[in-house]
Design a protein around this motif. Structure first.
Motif, PDB file in Angstrom:
ATOM      1  N   LEU A  16      41.685 -15.384 -49.145  1.00 55.11           N
ATOM      2  CA  LEU A  16      41.749 -14.560 -47.936  1.00 55.11           C
ATOM      3  C   LEU A  16      42.742 -13.414 -48.091  1.00 55.11           C
ATOM      4  CD1 LEU A  16      41.515 -17.157 -45.039  1.00 55.11           C
ATOM      5  CD2 LEU A  16      39.851 -15.409 -45.665  1.00 55.11           C
ATOM      6  N   ILE A  17      43.864 -13.658 -48.731  1.00 52.79           N
ATOM      7  CA  ILE A  17      44.824 -12.573 -48.965  1.00 52.79           C
ATOM      8  C   ILE A  17      44.190 -11.492 -49.825  1.00 52.79           C
ATOM      9  CG2 ILE A  17      46.976 -11.976 -50.153  1.00 52.79           C
ATOM     10  CD1 ILE A  17      48.080 -14.690 -49.212  1.00 52.79           C
ATOM     11  N   THR A  18      43.493 -11.902 -50.867  1.00 58.97           N
ATOM     12  CA  THR A  18      42.814 -10.930 -51.736  1.00 58.97           C
ATOM     13  C   THR A  18      41.779 -10.142 -50.953  1.00 58.97           C
ATOM     14  OG1 THR A  18      43.143 -12.409 -53.614  1.00 58.97           O
ATOM     15  CG2 THR A  18      41.502 -10.666 -53.863  1.00 58.97           C
ATOM     16  N   ASN A  38      42.057 -11.369 -42.140  1.00 57.80           N
ATOM     17  CA  ASN A  38      42.001 -12.087 -43.415  1.00 57.80           C
ATOM     18  C   ASN A  38      43.384 -12.189 -44.040  1.00 57.80           C
ATOM     19  OD1 ASN A  38      39.267 -12.631 -43.408  1.00 57.80           O
ATOM     20  ND2 ASN A  38      38.724 -10.811 -44.569  1.00 57.80           N
ATOM     21  N   LEU A  39      44.127 -11.114 -44.003  1.00 51.31           N
ATOM     22  CA  LEU A  39      45.459 -11.113 -44.597  1.00 51.31           C
ATOM     23  C   LEU A  39      46.380 -12.090 -43.872  1.00 51.31           C
ATOM     24  CD1 LEU A  39      47.431  -9.902 -46.634  1.00 51.31           C
ATOM     25  CD2 LEU A  39      47.971  -8.164 -44.922  1.00 51.31           C
ATOM     26  N   TRP A  40      46.420 -12.030 -42.556  1.00 51.61           N
ATOM     27  CA  TRP A  40      47.313 -12.902 -41.798  1.00 51.61           C
ATOM     28  C   TRP A  40      46.900 -14.365 -41.867  1.00 51.61           C
ATOM     29  CZ3 TRP A  40      51.975 -11.604 -40.878  1.00 51.61           C
ATOM     30  CH2 TRP A  40      52.304 -10.254 -40.737  1.00 51.61           C
ATOM     31  N   ALA A  41      45.611 -14.630 -41.835  1.00 54.95           N
ATOM     32  CA  ALA A  41      45.151 -16.011 -41.966  1.00 54.95           C
ATOM     33  C   ALA A  41      45.473 -16.545 -43.363  1.00 54.95           C
ATOM     34  CB  ALA A  41      43.653 -16.103 -41.694  1.00 54.95           C
ATOM     35  N   GLY A  42      45.291 -15.728 -44.374  1.00 52.86           N
ATOM     36  CA  GLY A  42      45.612 -16.125 -45.744  1.00 52.86           C
ATOM     37  C   GLY A  42      47.086 -16.410 -45.927  1.00 52.86           C
ATOM     38  N   LEU A  43      47.931 -15.565 -45.343  1.00 53.64           N
ATOM     39  CA  LEU A  43      49.375 -15.802 -45.439  1.00 53.64           C
ATOM     40  C   LEU A  43      49.762 -17.108 -44.743  1.00 53.64           C
ATOM     41  CD1 LEU A  43      50.737 -12.199 -44.837  1.00 53.64           C
ATOM     42  CD2 LEU A  43      50.824 -13.508 -46.963  1.00 53.64           C
ATOM     43  N   GLY A  44      49.167 -17.357 -43.597  1.00 52.73           N
ATOM     44  CA  GLY A  44      49.435 -18.614 -42.895  1.00 52.73           C
ATOM     45  C   GLY A  44      48.996 -19.818 -43.703  1.00 52.73           C
ATOM     46  N   MET A  45      47.850 -19.713 -44.345  1.00 46.90           N
ATOM     47  CA  MET A  45      47.343 -20.830 -45.148  1.00 46.90           C
ATOM     48  C   MET A  45      48.225 -21.079 -46.371  1.00 46.90           C
ATOM     49  SD  MET A  45      43.255 -20.193 -44.846  1.00 46.90           S
ATOM     50  CE  MET A  45      42.702 -21.765 -45.485  1.00 46.90           C
TER      51      MET A  45
END
Length: 79
Positions: A16-18, A38-45
């Motif tokens: 998601l970060i990518t 996508n960026l914020w969800a990826g960082l949270g994950m």
């Protein structure tokens, strides 16, 4: 089990970060109120996956060796 779950969450977080960094369009931001979801969800994950990794390190699962079985006796009470 924590290692597997943490690893999967971390992997999906990196994906998601990518995606948030590479495939971020104005249309996608318009759908989310000008937020790169996508960026914020990826960082949270990734943060959750790191918490799983810390949990595994600080509180490992310890499996004790099984106790020796008692000597079996037959119905008459002799060994």
């Amino acid at each position: 089990m924590r290692v597997v779950i943490g690893g999967l969450i971390g992997f999906y977080g990196i994906v998601l970060i990518t995606m948030g960094l590479v495939v971020d369009t104005a249309a996608d931001r318009a759908k989310t109120g000008d937020v790169n979801a996508n960026l914020w969800a990826g960082l949270g994950m990734v943060v959750v996956a790191a918490a799983f990794a810390v949990s595994v390190r600080l509180n490992p699962v310890i499996v004790e060796a099984p106790a020796e079985p008692a000597e079996k006796t037959d119905a008459t009470g002799s060994a």
